[in-house]
Structures are given as C-alpha cells and as structure tokens.
Design an enzyme around this catalytic site. Structure first.
Site, PDB file in Angstrom:
ATOM      1  N   GLU A 177       9.655   3.982   7.439  1.00  0.00           N
ATOM      2  CA  GLU A 177       9.500   2.562   7.758  1.00  0.00           C
ATOM      3  C   GLU A 177      10.211   2.288   9.077  1.00  0.00           C
ATOM      4  O   GLU A 177      11.401   2.541   9.210  1.00  0.00           O
ATOM      5  CB  GLU A 177      10.081   1.700   6.626  1.00  0.00           C
ATOM      6  CG  GLU A 177      10.183   0.214   6.941  1.00  0.00           C
ATOM      7  CD  GLU A 177       8.852  -0.396   7.388  1.00  0.00           C
ATOM      8  OE1 GLU A 177       7.881  -0.329   6.615  1.00  0.00           O
ATOM      9  OE2 GLU A 177       8.791  -0.916   8.524  1.00  0.00           O
ATOM     10  N   ASN A 193       4.775  -6.993   5.940  1.00  0.00           N
ATOM     11  CA  ASN A 193       4.195  -8.272   5.538  1.00  0.00           C
ATOM     12  C   ASN A 193       4.314  -8.483   4.028  1.00  0.00           C
ATOM     13  O   ASN A 193       4.346  -9.618   3.557  1.00  0.00           O
ATOM     14  CB  ASN A 193       2.711  -8.322   5.910  1.00  0.00           C
ATOM     15  CG  ASN A 193       2.509  -8.778   7.340  1.00  0.00           C
ATOM     16  OD1 ASN A 193       3.406  -9.380   7.926  1.00  0.00           O
ATOM     17  ND2 ASN A 193       1.353  -8.484   7.896  1.00  0.00           N
ATOM     18  N   GLU A 237      -3.749  -2.948   4.694  1.00  0.00           N
ATOM     19  CA  GLU A 237      -4.301  -3.717   5.809  1.00  0.00           C
ATOM     20  C   GLU A 237      -4.695  -2.839   6.997  1.00  0.00           C
ATOM     21  O   GLU A 237      -5.463  -3.273   7.856  1.00  0.00           O
ATOM     22  CB  GLU A 237      -3.279  -4.796   6.244  1.00  0.00           C
ATOM     23  CG  GLU A 237      -3.938  -5.990   6.912  1.00  0.00           C
ATOM     24  CD  GLU A 237      -2.946  -7.105   7.246  1.00  0.00           C
ATOM     25  OE1 GLU A 237      -1.990  -7.322   6.468  1.00  0.00           O
ATOM     26  OE2 GLU A 237      -3.142  -7.749   8.298  1.00  0.00           O
ATOM     27  N   GLY A 246       3.312 -14.297  -0.090  1.00  0.00           N
ATOM     28  CA  GLY A 246       3.435 -15.378  -1.077  1.00  0.00           C
ATOM     29  C   GLY A 246       3.331 -14.952  -2.528  1.00  0.00           C
ATOM     30  O   GLY A 246       3.401 -15.788  -3.426  1.00  0.00           O
ATOM     31  N   GLY A 247       3.144 -13.682  -2.770  1.00  0.00           N
ATOM     32  CA  GLY A 247       3.188 -13.171  -4.142  1.00  0.00           C
ATOM     33  C   GLY A 247       1.977 -13.508  -5.000  1.00  0.00           C
ATOM     34  O   GLY A 247       2.031 -13.404  -6.219  1.00  0.00           O
ATOM     35  N   ILE A 272      -3.126  -8.322  -1.906  1.00  0.00           N
ATOM     36  CA  ILE A 272      -2.261  -7.582  -2.833  1.00  0.00           C
ATOM     37  C   ILE A 272      -3.140  -6.674  -3.689  1.00  0.00           C
ATOM     38  O   ILE A 272      -2.824  -5.495  -3.886  1.00  0.00           O
ATOM     39  CB  ILE A 272      -1.439  -8.548  -3.733  1.00  0.00           C
ATOM     40  CG1 ILE A 272      -0.515  -9.406  -2.877  1.00  0.00           C
ATOM     41  CG2 ILE A 272      -0.628  -7.747  -4.754  1.00  0.00           C
ATOM     42  CD1 ILE A 272       0.482 -10.237  -3.671  1.00  0.00           C
ATOM     43  N   ARG A 313     -11.296 -18.756   4.218  1.00  0.00           N
ATOM     44  CA  ARG A 313     -10.398 -19.034   5.341  1.00  0.00           C
ATOM     45  C   ARG A 313     -11.103 -19.196   6.676  1.00  0.00           C
ATOM     46  O   ARG A 313     -10.742 -20.046   7.475  1.00  0.00           O
ATOM     47  CB  ARG A 313      -9.369 -17.907   5.440  1.00  0.00           C
ATOM     48  CG  ARG A 313      -8.421 -17.970   4.291  1.00  0.00           C
ATOM     49  CD  ARG A 313      -7.449 -16.841   4.276  1.00  0.00           C
ATOM     50  NE  ARG A 313      -6.504 -17.062   3.194  1.00  0.00           N
ATOM     51  CZ  ARG A 313      -5.668 -16.137   2.736  1.00  0.00           C
ATOM     52  NH1 ARG A 313      -5.667 -14.939   3.271  1.00  0.00           N
ATOM     53  NH2 ARG A 313      -4.837 -16.427   1.765  1.00  0.00           N
ATOM     54  N   ALA A 359       0.833  -1.194   0.000  1.00  0.00           N
ATOM     55  CA  ALA A 359       0.000   0.000   0.000  1.00  0.00           C
ATOM     56  C   ALA A 359       0.874   1.253   0.000  1.00  0.00           C
ATOM     57  O   ALA A 359       0.662   2.171  -0.802  1.00  0.00           O
ATOM     58  CB  ALA A 359      -0.924  -0.012   1.220  1.00  0.00           C
TER      59      ALA A 359
END
Ligand SMILES: Cc1cc2nc3c(=O)[nH]c(=O)nc-3n(C[C@H](O)[C@H](O)[C@H](O)COP(=O)(O)OP(=O)(O)OC[C@H]3O[C@@H](n4cnc5c(N)ncnc54)[C@H](O)[C@@H]3O)c2cc1C
Lengths: 210, 146, 521
Positions: C74, C82, C491, C87-88, C507, C346, C55
């Site tokens: 940062e 994250n 997020e 996992g792309g 993503i 999930r 983001a």
C-alpha cells in the site's frame, strides 16, 4: 519550698518526663490527625471545585487504582513539603481562598482547561520525588525516560526549570482531559452531548466518597 | 559446612549488588549534549511551542544521528513514541471525543493506527488529515493540530 | 468565469510540462518492465496484492485463508484507499434483510438496473457474478470481522428499482477494511506494508507472465506534485517474487490530475473530487504497458449528491442519497422547479446539474426535504450536516426560499404538486420510483422544519480500467487471453458498470471480484 518542688520533680523525673512526652505525643497526634484528615480527597473536595479531578484521581494508580491499592493523598503532590510551617501556611491560605471561591465566588468561571497549560505550577515536584527517589537511575524506566530525567535535572535551578507535570501531563489523574470535558466541554459542539458520561462519573464518585 | 553456605550466599548477594550497581550506573545517561546550531538553521527548523517550553535540543529527538543537523533524518513513529508512549495511549487520552466518533487518534476510519506524521509536523505547520474530507466539521470537533 | 477557458489554459500548461519531463527523461519513457533475469529478489511470497482497499483485502483474505503467503503493498500511510473513507453502503441483490421486510428482488432485476444506469454498455457476464455471489461475499466479509447494520430495512439507493443496500455498522467502509486487514495480518506469513509503492511488474524470462514486482519502501506520497506517480522519487527500492501471481487492486484515478483531464478536459487539476489523494492511474498504466486491455477509460462518474460547501466527499452525500433525494426534491434555484429524477442514476443526475451549472456556474441546485425524509441509518449525520453548515434548517419554506434566493411561490407550487402526485399515486413528470412508498401520505411533510443542501457534481468513480474475465484474470491485448500471473479486481478494472455505476455497487463489485481473484490465484 522551691527546692522541695524541684526535689519532688527530680525524684519523679521519670514520671514527669514521661508525662511531657505523652502530652507532646498527644499534641502531635492531634496535629497529625488534623493534618491527615484534612489531606485527602474527602476533605479537600468539600471546598475545592475538583469533582472531575478526584474522579480522574480514583482511576489512577496514585488514587488506589493500581494492583497494590496504594493511595497517595492530595497534599502529597499539591502542597510543599520543604518545611512544616510553609506547609501549614500554604494549606491554610488555600483553605481560605478556595473556601471563599466555593461559598462566595463563581467556581464556574474557573477555566480548568486553560489552567492545565500551567500544570507544573499545581504540582510540587518534591512530592513526586519523595516516593520516586530513584527516578534518575531506576532501570525500569526506558532509556529515553532516563535521558529526559537527566534533562530535567540539568534545568533545575535555571530559568528554564521544568516540572514533573510538564511532561507527565495527566499524572495522578488518569484520563483528566476527558473527565474535565465531561464536566465542561472545551468545544461548544460537545455541549449537552457528554452528560451521560458525566452522570456516570458523578454516580461512581458519590459511591467512592461515601 | 554451614558457614560455607552462608559465605557463599553473602558472596552471591554482594556480587549481585555490585552488578546491579554497574547496571544502574550504565543506565544513568547524561543529558544530550548541546550541538552548535546556527541562527539560520533555527529559523529553517523551528520547533513546536510545547517542545520549546521543555527546552528540548535537536539531539533529544534526532538520537544517534550524529551531530551535524544537515544530516538529520525523520525520526518516525518510534521516535515520537519514545516519549509519547503509544498510539493507543494517546487515543485513550482523548477518550471523550470517542463519544461523538471524532477522536483523531482513534478515528472511525483508521483507529489508532495512522503514522504520526500523517498530521503532525515538528518543523512546519501541522496538517490535519481529517480536513481532506471534513473541511467544515474539524474546527467544531477539535483544536488546530499541534 | 468559464470553466472551459481555465481548463484550456491548464491543459496547455500540462502539455508544456509533459514535453519538458519527456525531454528530461527520454530513457525513462522507454523503460519496459524488467524480467527476472534483470533483478535480484529480496523476498518471496505466494501472492502479492497491490492496494489495500476492498478489492485488495478481499483478495488477500481469501488467498491467505487458503493457506497462501500473501504480501499486500500500500503506497499511502493509511490502509484502505477510497474504501476506508467510503460510505459503507453495500448493494446485496436478493439479500436476507430484503426477505425479512418483504422486498422482492433477484439477480436479474439487479442486472437490469445496472444495465439501465450503465447505458447498456456493461459487461453483463461480470454483473452476473456479482448478482449470484453478493450474499455469499457479504457472509465472507462478516466472517473476516466486518460489521453491518443487519436486520434493518435495506436502504434505497438511486437507480435501484428496489431497496437492496445494507450499510456497515459505522456508515463507513472502515467497518469492513479494519477487521479484514487485521484478519490477513494475523494469518501466518502474511504482511501488509504501508508507504510501500508498487513500481512495476517483474516478468518471466520470456516476457510472457508476471512473476513479481519492484517496489519502494518508505515511500511518501506527495500531494503537492502534479503527478506523484511520475515525479516522486522517495523510498528505497525492493524486489518481491510472487510465486503464484500478482493481484492488482490499486483502485481508480479520480485524483490523477493529469490522467483524468486527458480523459475529460472539463476536469481541471484544481477540481475537487470525493476520492483519497492516492487515487491515481500509475499502477493501472503499468499493467497497460505489459499488454493489459483498457476498457471504458473515459467514463468518469461524477457524484451528483456532493456539495460545493465542503471539501471532498463530506456529509452531503449521505444526507442526500439516504435522505433528501429519496422523498424530497432538488430544484433549480432560478425558477424553483424540479429538473431531474432525484433518484435517477448518477450520470443522468450529474448531467442535469451540469446543464444548470454551465448556464450559470453559481446557480448550485438545492436539495430540499423534511426530517421524515431521512433514513434511520443517517440520523447521526443530520446534526453533523447542520453543525458544519453544509445543510441548513428552516422553519418555513419561505425562509428556505429566501436563503437560497429561490422564487418562493414557484417553490411552494413545485412541492405542492409533488406531494399531490405522490399521495395520489400518480407518476410524477420524472418517473421517480421511490415515491411508490409514500402513496396516501405526504412525501414532504408540510409541518417542517425544512432542510436544504446545495449541490455540485464531483468526480467520484472511474468506470474504466483493465479488462478482466469472470475469474479476475487480466486479459492481454497481445493474445486476447489472460496474462499468466496477473489478476485484478475493484475500481482498477473496467466494463462491469458500463457508463455509470449505481450507488453502493462498488463494494459489491470490489469484494466479489477480490474474493474471486483470491480463489483463483
Ligand atoms: C468518499 C467515497 C464514498 C464512497 N461510498 C461508497 C458506498 O457507500 N458504497 C459503494 O459501493 N461505493 C462507494 N464508493 C466507491 C468505493 O468506495 C470505491 O470504488 C472502492 O473503495 C474501490 O475499492 P478498491 O479496492 O478498488 O480501491 P481503493 O479502496 O481505492 O484501494 C486502492 C488502494 O491501492 C493503493 N495504490 C494505488 N496505486 C498503488 C501503487 N502503485 N502501489 C501501492 N498501492 C497503490 C491506493 O493508495 C489505495 O489505497 C465511495 C467512494 C468514495 C471516494
């Protein structure tokens, strides 16, 4: 009679002297050639188990990879240079031992990775310093480098003596750790997975050593 | 006329040589001076075996931080790299690990960009950052973090 | 050992600690965000972005591309939070690869899937933006240097009614993060500062709008603290002006040992999660303090595909989501029976696993499949899984059953029935959608070898966060209108995914709304 000969020699002193010098030169040339031809990678690799070391050496500035293409022979760094006799003796001893390992022993049992922990024992500092004479003053070296070289100097002749290779870990053999791993992986997980890399290295090596 | 020119060049040459002499003189440092360090401090701040083997002194790393160990600060990447060259160089040295994408100095996630002290600690046990997600694999890929 | 008991003890400890801390710093507890009159700015930028994940970098890239001077803060030493360990997998509804492989998809179908998983409490207007702009965002990421395994058949993730997920070139979010960070840093006047923590907003003199931030440079995150946000005092204070505004992209709080347990007391401080250590709530809480509206905060998504046999995310999630779950089965080790749709959303799956684990905390369910169940995209991970011991390989089902102490006959019966249904095109008891693909074939090829992974849910994604509108402006609880100068994405925002986010939609969400924030600021 004796006198005659002496006289003869005396009259041809110049000639005899020249012959002596000539024979002497020839001898040293043979010696030189002998030592020289037995000093480079092409000779050493016949007996020494050192394919990865040679491959890494060829990728190094010391092995001709630099802009100038200058090549330093194996023995420059790996044999003592303080006197000729010691040089020849070490060379002969190494030759016999390595030849024996190569032909009768088990070269696979040599743990290259473990041996690297004592890397300074395999390098003769005089060899390095022979070229890098100004290592203590060269202004191209960083301030930290010079400070460390002074540190090196201060430990010389003490029981804490260190060698050039103590810090310059892969000197003369660029990418040595990787090269050794292509031949003999340090960790079993890599077994069989680096064979492609090894093949490439072998191919290049056989071309350069032709 | 000609001799004047020669004289001038010789003069310049001599001057330059003298300057270079002074330059190199200034650049020849003496080894860092040993600062007294108590046994207690030594125990509190042990150094790694590979550094101890070189007989490194506190001030070899803690440069220009005075001579009171109590005031020493972290030396940061710059300090480490003053000897260890660059992160790219260090990554290159473990190139064989790139084949399996497990080179800690050139990881898939971060490339050659992490801070040294994300994993390496001089005065305490190092902590491999990879372990936070790859708890089981790290021991297969590499040795314990020095 | 009951988890509840432990959690109560820990909650008690937390309470005591909280009280102690409160007494010590009563003045701090009252602190409000400073105004521009209270501070002296050290530096000035057009835009300040908090966080360097998807983001943050999408927002920064877009703003920087528009010619704005951007500062990214940062707090961690590494870039990408994250996002860089992710996992792309990027769900791109109605994408070009789908068309190439004849997969029919639409924005409407995507929204329908998301609403189903989100139990209908999603903020649909947000999903519409994602559905409409995902392909365009993908292209923007590629323009910034991101690399994907494009041209392959898209991956099918749980809860999606079609395969619509494209995976990055290296199966990690880093293939987006690294090039995007480089993209921003190359643009004039832009800077990314790591180990720099955003502490608070600086408000305009009248207290209505955000005009900058206070931060600390040389900040060292400390994972040994219970609450790094509250206890960590490291670093040197700096104040930055943001002429156009601040974009909050500080991520979720799955690793905030205090805050996550307050939302869900079952998640005790020692509970492992898939997230990076810095996934804490501090920055989001600062936004609440200046009036941002909270949404869905206590919906914490747990990953049903994680394994108790490794720390964090590990390799199991790849090998299950893009492998064993798709055509294989998950069984209850006590009776050898399936207990869920392995491709459900999930929450449904994690809840199903928790039913078993609450009865017997050691009875970790096992996912089972054969080699043909793995997607081409994860072949590289198969060996890693085996070598690390997270996944195990067996020549026969008997050997597998013996290892996990599953009744062998029951297990064989389960798989036989499962395979028959799939082959005959009969809908199975859990209505598994991905079996349509194997009609006429063996779902689990019986020649083996067979693979198994033990399962345990781990906190993964915090669904809730700040309320933003479709322009990524943060909405104020005081006015129900945007807070001038404050944007957010990723997020740290809430509502978009409702109760539970579908895999590979983060993503999409983070990049789309990051880009939107960068466009609008
Ligand atoms: C292991 C794992 C795998 C995943 N795989 C996938 C996947 O394949 N597909 C998918 O769609 N989603 C996946 N997700 C989810 C997705 O990666 C995240 O939701 C997403 O990365 C969040 O992006 P973000 O930019 O909002 O936050 P992050 O990427 O977490 O970035 C936020 C950053 O802000 C920083 N920050 C926080 N507070 C402060 C502060 N006060 N000051 C300065 N900086 C601060 C944090 O340190 C962090 O770096 C995965 C998540 C995890 C954990």
């Amino acid at each position: 009679m004796m006198k005659k000969i002496l006289l003869f020699i005396k009259s041809k002193l110049f000639l005899f002297g020249a012959a002596g010098v000539f024979i002497g030169l020839l001898f040293s040339l043979a010696m030189y050639e002998g030592l020289h031809r037995t000093s480079d990678d092409k000779f050493c690799i016949v007996c020494h188990e050192m394919a990865p070391m040679v491959a890494a050496y060829h990728n190094d500035v010391h092995g001709g990879a630099g802009k100038t293409g200058i090549k330093v022979t194996c023995v420059t760094c790996h044999l003592p240079h303080d006197n000729v006799l010691a040089y020849i003796a070490t060379k002969a001893r190494n030759g016999v031992v390595e030849g024996a390992i190569h032909f009768f022993g088990n070269p696979d049992a040599i743990d290259w990775h473990a041996n690297r922990a004592n890397k300074e024992h395999f390098v003769e500092d005089e060899g390095c310093i022979g070229c890098h004479t100004n290592y203590k003053t060269n202004t191209n070296i960083s301030a930290k480098g010079l400070k460390m070289h002074a540190h090196y100097e201060s430990l010389k002749n003490t029981d804490k003596k260190i060698g050039c290779a103590s810090c310059h870990a892969e000197v003369g053999h660029h990418g040595l750790k990787s090269m050794l791993n292509y031949y003999k992986p340090e960790y079993p997980y890599y077994n069989g997975k680096l064979d492609k890399q090894k093949e490439e290295v072998e191919k290049k090596l056989s071309e350069t050593l032709k | 006329m000609r001799s004047k020119k020669t004289l001038f060049s010789i003069g310049v040459f001599l001057l330059l040589s003298a300057m270079s002499l002074i330059g190199s003189e200034a650049a020849t440092p003496s080894p860092a001076k040993e600062i007294p360090i108590s046994a207690e401090m030594k125990e509190k701040f042990p150094i790694k075996a590979h550094h101890a083997k070189l007989s490194l002194k506190c001030t070899d790393c803690h440069e220009n931080q005075g001579d009171n160990p109590e005031n020493f600060k972290l030396i940061g990447d710059e300090g480490c790299l003053s000897c260890h060259k660059s992160k790219v160089y260090l990554a290159e040295r473990l190139k064989f690990m790139d084949t399996l994408h497990v080179n800690p100095h050139n990881s898939i996630h971060d490339g050659p960009k992490l801070y040294c002290d994300e994993c390496h600690f001089e005065h305490q046990k190092s902590d491999n950052m990879c372990l936070s997600c790859h708890s089981n694999d790290v021991k297969l890929w590499m040795r314990e973090t020095p | 050992m009951s988890k509840e008991m432990m959690s109560r003890r820990d909650a008690l400890k937390l309470g005591v600690l909280g009280a102690g801390a409160a007494m010590l710093s009563a003045s701090q507890a009252m602190a409000a965000a400073p105004t521009e009159k209270d501070v002296k700015f050290d530096e000035e930028y057009d835009v300040i972005v908090v966080g360097s994940g998807f983001a943050g970098l999408a927002a920064a890239s877009k703003a920087a591309e528009r010619g704005l001077k951007v500062l990214i803060l940062e707090k961690m030493g590494r870039v990408g939070g994250n996002s860089v360990i992710n996992g792309g997998a990027f769900a791109v509804p109605n994408n070009r690869d789908q068309k190439q492989f004849g997969i029919e998809d639409s924005a409407e179908l995507f929204i329908k899937d998301a609403l189903k998983a989100g139990l209908g409490i999603n903020h649909v207007e947000m999903l519409e933006v994602i559905g409409k702009r995902a392909q365009e965002t993908y292209d923007f990421a590629v323009k910034c240097g991101a690399t994907f395994q494009a041209g392959k058949k898209p991956t099918w993730f749980g809860g999606h009614s079609v395969a619509r997920t494209i995976v990055t070139s290296n199966m990690s979010g880093s293939a987006i993060i690294q090039p995007m960070a480089a993209f921003v840093e190359k643009l004039p006047g832009c800077k990314l500062m790591t180990r720099t923590k955003f502490d608070d907003f600086v408000m305009s003199a009248d207290g209505t709008s955000v005009v900058g931030v206070t931060a600390r440079t040389n900040y060292r995150f400390d994972n040994k603290l219970l609450s790094d946000d509250v206890e960590n005092k490291s670093g040197e204070k700096k104040v930055y002006r943001a002429k156009k505004g601040v974009i909050l992209a500080s991520g979720g709080f799955s690793m905030d040992k205090v805050y996550r347990q307050l939302q869900d007391p079952r998640i005790i401080p020692t509970q492992d999660a898939t997230n990076h250590e810095g996934a804490t709530a501090g920055a989001m809480l600062k936004a609440f303090q200046i009036g941002a509206l909270p949404v869905h905060i206590d919906w914490i998504q747990q990953g049903p595909w994680a394994s108790p046999d490794e720390r964090g995310f590990g390799v199991a999630p790849l090998l299950t989501q893009q492998g064993l779950f798709v055509k294989g089965v998950a069984v209850d080790v006590r009776n050898g029976k399936r207990f869920m749709n392995e491709m459900a959303d999930r929450k449904t799956r994690a809840d199903a696993e928790y039913v078993i684990l609450h009865q017997d905390p050691k009875a970790f369910p096992v996912a089972i499949g054969t080699y043909n169940t793995f997607d081409e995209q994860v072949y590289a991970a198969v060996e890693k899984g085996l070598a690390s011991g997270v996944m195990k390989k067996f020549d026969t089902l008997d050997a597998l059953a013996a290892n996990y102490k599953i009744p062998a006959d029951a297990l064989k019966e389960t798989i036989k029935k499962y395979n028959e249904d799939a082959k005959n095109g009969v809908e199975d008891q859990f209505k598994k959608q991905s079996l349509k693909d194997v009609k006429g074939k063996e779902a689990i090829e019986m020649k083996g070898p067979f693979y198994g992974i033990r399962l345990m849910p781990k906190p993964h994604h915090t669904m809730g966060g700040l309320k933003i509108n479709v322009k990524a402006q943060v909405i104020s609880a005081n006015t129900n209108k945007p807070i001038p100068g404050l944007y957010a994405a990723g997020e740290v925002t809430g509502g978009t995914h409702g109760a539970s986010r579908l895999g590979s939609c983060a993503i999409a969400d983070c990049l789309v709304f990051g880009m939107v924030a960068g466009e609008n600021i």
